[in-house]
Design a protein around this motif. Structure first.
Motif, PDB file in Angstrom:
ATOM      1  N   ALA A 470       0.802  -1.313   0.349  1.00  0.00           N
ATOM      2  CA  ALA A 470       0.145  -0.910  -0.109  1.00  0.00           C
ATOM      3  C   ALA A 470       0.839   1.683   0.157  1.00  0.00           C
ATOM      4  N   ASP A 549       0.770   3.292  -4.157  1.00  0.00           N
ATOM      5  CA  ASP A 549      -0.031   2.667  -3.560  1.00  0.00           C
ATOM      6  C   ASP A 549      -0.364   1.006  -4.623  1.00  0.00           C
ATOM      7  N   SER A 551      -2.099  -1.785  -3.750  1.00  0.00           N
ATOM      8  CA  SER A 551      -2.759  -2.642  -2.908  1.00  0.00           C
ATOM      9  C   SER A 551      -3.944  -2.666  -4.230  1.00  0.00           C
ATOM     10  N   HIS A 553      -6.596  -1.997  -2.139  1.00  0.00           N
ATOM     11  CA  HIS A 553      -7.272  -1.010  -1.981  1.00  0.00           C
ATOM     12  C   HIS A 553      -7.530   0.481  -2.880  1.00  0.00           C
ATOM     13  N   ASN A 554      -6.253   0.216  -4.000  1.00  0.00           N
ATOM     14  CA  ASN A 554      -6.354   1.908  -4.651  1.00  0.00           C
ATOM     15  C   ASN A 554      -7.456   1.192  -6.316  1.00  0.00           C
TER      16      ASN A 554
END
Length: 677
Positions: A470, A549, A551, A553-554
């Motif tokens: 991340a 990032d 990850s 969540h990006n």
């Protein structure tokens, strides 16, 4: 005793601190007037506050890292603990709060501090964190919109947000947080308690205003006209025009969202760092006016509509008719797929040299054109194709969101006669075939300017970003061997870039932050022009740090499961900051060998990740790193286990066919240019 000895001391202290944090719950619940309970307002009953929705927001912490609520989906809960400088109630709980946050991280609970106090500057918050010992990020709610919408009144209040529903699961004094989280993590109903808030009061001056009485005509429309219409007008870069009250009201929910998440205006330089002549940020009071008006129902009010009463149409050429228009060869962009960079070239029509004072790039098909770079070459290539290694100066550039480039009145770049102008075109298909015929408008000085603008790039082609990471950090720098002045910086990376910043490190080791982009936005790229040029003493470094990032969540990440390296396409990555500068000892009549000055330290600045002025084996990455690693012992002539500047310079001089770096040029590229966007 045996069990106690088996627990590391740090962990044991943490357990005791967590116990201390929760130990006062019963006392406070049974005695709201207990010592320290100075708040007149009691915390709302947890049952009453549960299920209250929480809107998305993005706030920057005191260390200039951005935090967006709805990107914290890896957490089961997000806890916001309100903070105000000098508050003894929260200061006293700092050790226990730190231990609680560390312990709860294993449960997927993320703890953040929230400062909505208008009296607390970023510098003061950093000093307070150091003094009190806070280890959690402290979010700076400078517009007070987050604290206001959450009903914050005092410091030392905890708000538990359930990320599964984005609702408030519990709120109350911070010293009741441990018990509340125990119940939350166990899936039990959180006990209903009423405890007085003991923290210092936080004033919200705008909370008392009547939002329904904010004037659209006198307060809202003037902000829209001054700060939004440059893009949101007919023919503008924005996808819709804010041409009337009806249009503004219709888009008002979106306007509120993009203001709370700081996506608009698309000017990402943090206002706490530096001053910029091209600052497009809204003032805090302007943001509050717009958001409060929308929250008040976006009332029309009386009087004429200032937006509908005028015609706003984007100018064909915003700087007026160009002195020269360069037509880039047309290209058909396919509906889908990955398009290789196109590199056409055209003959330079000038028969005598001219000094450029401004350029404007007009994309032919705005949706497909991601960027345009240019470079003058001393002859037309036989195959009609440009090559960046032959560029000797820019004739303008463009990236999504960039604007015209205008130099100061006494500064310019030189465009020689004849030769050719090469282009680097990056196209991104968007679902239907399109034909692009972009143009570049060039504006010349009437007479040669006194000063000459240059550019150089801080670049690192050896970057390597691990999968499912991340926050991965990469660093590069450019060292200036002579005095210079820095005018502007254009940061550039791709989809996985999260943030970046720019520093100057002086010869004595002191460092000053020049520019901070806590949230990098690939969809909006621009130059940031300093209000006053930054003096660069000889021997100083300009350092660029990028955080990526990679990850899940990006939301823009093409694939979080791969290692990402340098590459031209957007699904690959870059570390590339273009610097616009001039040498202090150079004039247009007395030019220096700019490339010759900078070239000796470029490779060192690219690979020297720990900034010690040497290359260790662990820093040798990428193709060039592999080449150096293969002959490391031969280059390291003094045998100290590192390659210093002198050793690297000697090794470079022995390389066959050394070529000029495309990151430097005799006549500087405009500040909104970079290589391989």
């Amino acid at each position: 005793m045996i069990q106690v000895r088996s627990i590391p001391l740090r962990r044991l202290l943490g357990v005791l601190a967590v116990s201390a944090l929760g130990s006062t719950v019963a006392g406070c619940a049974s005695d709201p007037a207990a010592p320290g309970a100075i708040g007149a307002r009691a915390a709302a009953d947890s049952a009453a506050t549960a299920a209250a929705g929480v809107d998305n927001f993005m706030l920057v912490d005191a260390d200039l890292e951005a935090h967006e609520l709805f990107r914290m989906t890896d957490a089961r809960a997000v806890v916001l603990v309100t903070q105000a400088n000098g508050d003894a109630a929260l200061r006293g709980q700092a050790p226990a709060l730190n231990a609680l946050a560390e312990a709860q991280a294993a449960n997927g609970v993320k703890v953040l501090l929230l400062n909505s106090n208008l009296r607390d500057s970023r510098e003061a918050v950093l000093a307070e964190a150091e003094k009190a010992g806070y280890r959690q990020p402290i979010l700076l709610d400078v517009n007070q919109l987050v604290g206001e919408s959450l009903g914050v009144t005092r410091s030392a209040e905890a708000i538990v947000i359930d990320t599964r529903s984005w609702t408030v699961a519990w709120r109350g004094p911070a010293n009741g947080l441990a018990a509340a989280l125990d119940a939350f993590n166990a899936g039990r109903p959180i006990p209903s308690v009423r405890m007085a808030l003991a923290g210092a009061p936080i004033a919200f001056p705008a909370r008392s205003i009547d939002k329904t009485r904010i004037s659209y005509g006198k307060e809202v429309a003037p902000i829209i006209e001054a700060k939004c219409l440059a893009c949101h007008q007919e023919g503008g870069i924005a996808p819709f025009a804010l041409s009337s009250y009806e249009m503004v009201k219709g888009f008002s929910p979106m306007i509120r969202e993009v203001l709370r998440t700081d996506r608009m205006p698309p000017y990402n330089a943090d206002p706490h760092v530096g001053k910029f002549s091209d600052d497009k940020n809204l003032k805090p009071e302007e943001i509050r006016t717009l958001v409060h008006w929308i929250e008040g129902g976006a009332p029309r009010g009386d009087g004429p509509d200032p937006l509908a009463g005028k015609t706003h149409v984007a100018a064909d050429w915003p700087l007026g008719k160009p002195d020269l228009i360069l037509n880039i060869p047309a290209f058909t962009v396919p509906a889908s797929g990955v398009v290789d960079y196109q590199r056409p070239a055209i003959a330079n029509p000038l028969t005598e040299g001219k000094w450029i004072r401004a350029t404007t790039v007009k994309p032919g098909d705005r949706q497909s054109v991601h960027h345009i770079l240019t470079g003058w070459m001393n002859e037309m290539p036989a195959n009609g194709q440009s090559s960046e290694t032959r560029w000797r100066g820019s004739v303008g550039g463009y990236a999504v969101g960039a604007e015209s480039t205008v130099f100061d009145g006494n500064v310019g770049t030189y465009l020689p006669p004849g030769g050719a102008v090469g282009f680097q075109m990056h196209y991104t298909p968007y679902g239907k075939e399109a034909v692009d015929s972009s143009q570049i408008g060039v504006y010349f000085h009437d007479k040669p300017p006194e000063l000459m603008m240059r550019s150089v790039t801080v670049i690192d082609t050896s970057i390597s970003i691990p999968p499912n990471t991340a926050r991965h950090r990469e660093t590069a720098y450019v060292e200036f061997p002579s005095d210079a002045l820095l005018y502007a910086a254009f940061p550039h990376a791709h989809y996985r870039a999260y943030s970046n910043d720019l520093w100057i490190q002086y010869p004595d080791g002191r460092k000053t932050l020049l520019l901070a982009l806590p949230r990098y936005d690939f969809n909006w790229q621009r130059a940031y022009t300093f209000a006053e040029p930054i003096r660069i003493p000889a021997g100083s470094r300009i350092i660029a740090n990028y955080v990526y990032d990679n990850s899940r969540h990006n939301p823009a990440n093409p694939d979080p499961n791969i290692t990402v390296t340098w590459g031209e396409q957007s699904h690959e990555e870059m570390l590339f900051t273009s610097l616009q500068f001039r040498w202090a000892d150079e004039t247009s009549a007395n030019q220096v060998d700019s490339d010759g000055r900078l070239a000796p330290t470029r490779l060192m600045g690219m690979m020297d990740d720990n900034l010690d002025g040497k290359l260790q084996k662990a820093e040798l990455r990428g193709r060039m790193g592999q080449m150096l690693a293969g002959v490391f012992d031969r280059i390291d002539t003094n045998g100290d286990g590192a390659i210093d500047k002198a050793e690297l310079a000697k090794a470079q001089s022995l390389l066959p066919g050394r070529r000029r770096s495309a990151g430097t040029a005799d006549a500087a590229p405009a500040p909104n240019t970079s290589g391989g966007r």
